[in-house]
Enzyme design. Sequence first.
Site, PDB file in Angstrom:
ATOM      1  N   GLU A  52       2.047   5.454   2.009  1.00  0.00           N
ATOM      2  CA  GLU A  52       2.805   5.242   3.280  1.00  0.00           C
ATOM      3  C   GLU A  52       2.024   5.296   4.509  1.00  0.00           C
ATOM      4  O   GLU A  52       1.284   6.417   4.619  1.00  0.00           O
ATOM      5  CB  GLU A  52       4.060   6.054   3.088  1.00  0.00           C
ATOM      6  CG  GLU A  52       5.056   5.742   2.205  1.00  0.00           C
ATOM      7  CD  GLU A  52       6.435   6.330   2.176  1.00  0.00           C
ATOM      8  OE1 GLU A  52       6.604   7.114   3.337  1.00  0.00           O
ATOM      9  OE2 GLU A  52       7.190   6.171   1.312  1.00  0.00           O
ATOM     10  N   HIS A 112       6.847   1.431   3.327  1.00  0.00           N
ATOM     11  CA  HIS A 112       7.484   1.608   1.772  1.00  0.00           C
ATOM     12  C   HIS A 112       6.735   0.606   1.127  1.00  0.00           C
ATOM     13  O   HIS A 112       6.913  -0.613   1.400  1.00  0.00           O
ATOM     14  CB  HIS A 112       8.995   1.365   2.044  1.00  0.00           C
ATOM     15  CG  HIS A 112       9.591   2.651   2.273  1.00  0.00           C
ATOM     16  ND1 HIS A 112      11.174   2.922   2.028  1.00  0.00           N
ATOM     17  CD2 HIS A 112       9.458   3.760   2.779  1.00  0.00           C
ATOM     18  CE1 HIS A 112      11.664   3.860   2.472  1.00  0.00           C
ATOM     19  NE2 HIS A 112      10.535   4.460   3.095  1.00  0.00           N
TER      20      HIS A 112
END
Length: 161
Positions: A52, A112
């Site tokens: 991430e 994400h």
Amino acid sequence: MTRNSLTKGLIQIITSLGSVKCFKMLKKMILRLTEEQLRLLREESRKSHPVEACALLFGKRIKGKAVVTRIITAPNILKSTVRFEIDPKIVYAAFEQADREGLEFIGLFHSHPAPPNPSMVDLKYMRLWGEAVWLILSSIDDSIAAFQMVDGEIREITVKT
């Protein structure tokens, strides 16, 4: 200094920074980013994928809009595909710089490897950041969405360029 004591100290320092205010909820709020800022965030996401990506968002509130004027990108020190954490020293320096420049903390950005919706982990930590905006980019299709937790409820924020 241990990481936990540094984090506790950082929270105390950020809390005491009177002129760096956490963004307050506005009716029908709009998060305004430039195309260049979106390109930067997408590039950060591509560079760090599958980990991430993360960043801090600062700017100004102007007539129902949160206008992002500064993005501080930072490495995800967890190197995780499901969680992110920014080094507390970077967070502190970013808040200090924003305070000097008269900018307000708007929120947090992260990517994400899934659709751009808050995960269960995000929801847990959103409670700790007050009414900060959480801007999430899907690294699978480059879609983007923003959310805010207000009074324990999640609200989607309109993102415009």
